[in-house]
Motif scaffolding. Sequence first.
Motif, PDB file in Angstrom:
ATOM      1  N   GLY A  76      41.696   4.136  -2.092  1.00 44.91           N
ATOM      2  CA  GLY A  76      41.788   3.807  -0.682  1.00 44.91           C
ATOM      3  C   GLY A  76      41.559   5.011   0.203  1.00 44.91           C
ATOM      4  O   GLY A  76      41.211   6.094  -0.262  1.00 44.91           O
ATOM      5  N   ASN A 107      42.963   1.586   4.304  1.00 49.69           N
ATOM      6  CA  ASN A 107      41.961   0.681   3.728  1.00 49.69           C
ATOM      7  C   ASN A 107      42.004   0.798   2.212  1.00 49.69           C
ATOM      8  O   ASN A 107      42.199   1.890   1.682  1.00 49.69           O
ATOM      9  CB  ASN A 107      40.545   1.055   4.194  1.00 49.69           C
ATOM     10  N   LEU A 109      39.635   0.145  -1.249  1.00 46.54           N
ATOM     11  CA  LEU A 109      38.205   0.109  -1.554  1.00 46.54           C
ATOM     12  C   LEU A 109      37.973  -0.555  -2.904  1.00 46.54           C
ATOM     13  O   LEU A 109      38.693  -0.290  -3.865  1.00 46.54           O
ATOM     14  CB  LEU A 109      37.634   1.529  -1.592  1.00 46.54           C
ATOM     15  N   SER A 118      35.548  -2.822   1.636  1.00 50.02           N
ATOM     16  CA  SER A 118      36.800  -2.232   2.095  1.00 50.02           C
ATOM     17  C   SER A 118      37.582  -3.265   2.891  1.00 50.02           C
ATOM     18  O   SER A 118      37.020  -3.991   3.713  1.00 50.02           O
ATOM     19  CB  SER A 118      36.484  -1.013   2.975  1.00 50.02           C
ATOM     20  N   GLU A 155      29.125   2.329   7.095  1.00 49.17           N
ATOM     21  CA  GLU A 155      29.796   1.043   6.898  1.00 49.17           C
ATOM     22  C   GLU A 155      29.398   0.063   7.997  1.00 49.17           C
ATOM     23  O   GLU A 155      29.282   0.449   9.156  1.00 49.17           O
ATOM     24  CB  GLU A 155      31.320   1.191   6.963  1.00 49.17           C
TER      25      GLU A 155
END
Length: 184
Positions: A76, A107, A109, A118, A155
């Motif tokens: 994360g 977050n 992952l 994510s 992202e």
Amino acid sequence: MKQVQVSNNYIINIFLILSLSQFIVSSAKANYINNNSGKYLVLNLGKSIRKIGEIEDISFFTISCEKQNNISKIRGKSGVEFGNITLLSTNTRYLNYNQFILGIYHNILFGQDNLYLSLGIGGYLKTKRTERIGTYFTFSEKISIGTKINDIVVELYLRHFSNASMSKENSGQNFLGLSFSVSL
């Protein structure tokens, strides 16, 4: 051609964001000289969406400083984020949405650096209450898909802010955007 009016508030907020980001970058470099430290500087840009296909004149601009971590062996990243939700047009309907936000998030992952999903949640303070979120505190949920291109992590995200029904005004606010991360 649509003309954009820029308010003094917007200019002051941009100055504050740039100043704080310079402070974070210099602090991070002073404390984490190794580029493999897992620390990143993140730029988030987005537009407000009410429903599929309806993009509003409200923009989202934040900077984050985040660190990769593993909680219970789940990959994360956690961070501190600050920035601005602002109106970039002459549409006076959304003037009360110009506001500064500050928050923390985590977050998790799934996947690898070359392609990952994510999921995240955070808590934020904001400088104004609106008819969509009637509190100064709000939660944020985020889903994103990301990839690493050379030394930049990119992202595509969908983000939702709401106050979990802490007030009557809780229709929330959604943003669709891009994040760009560089290692510190």
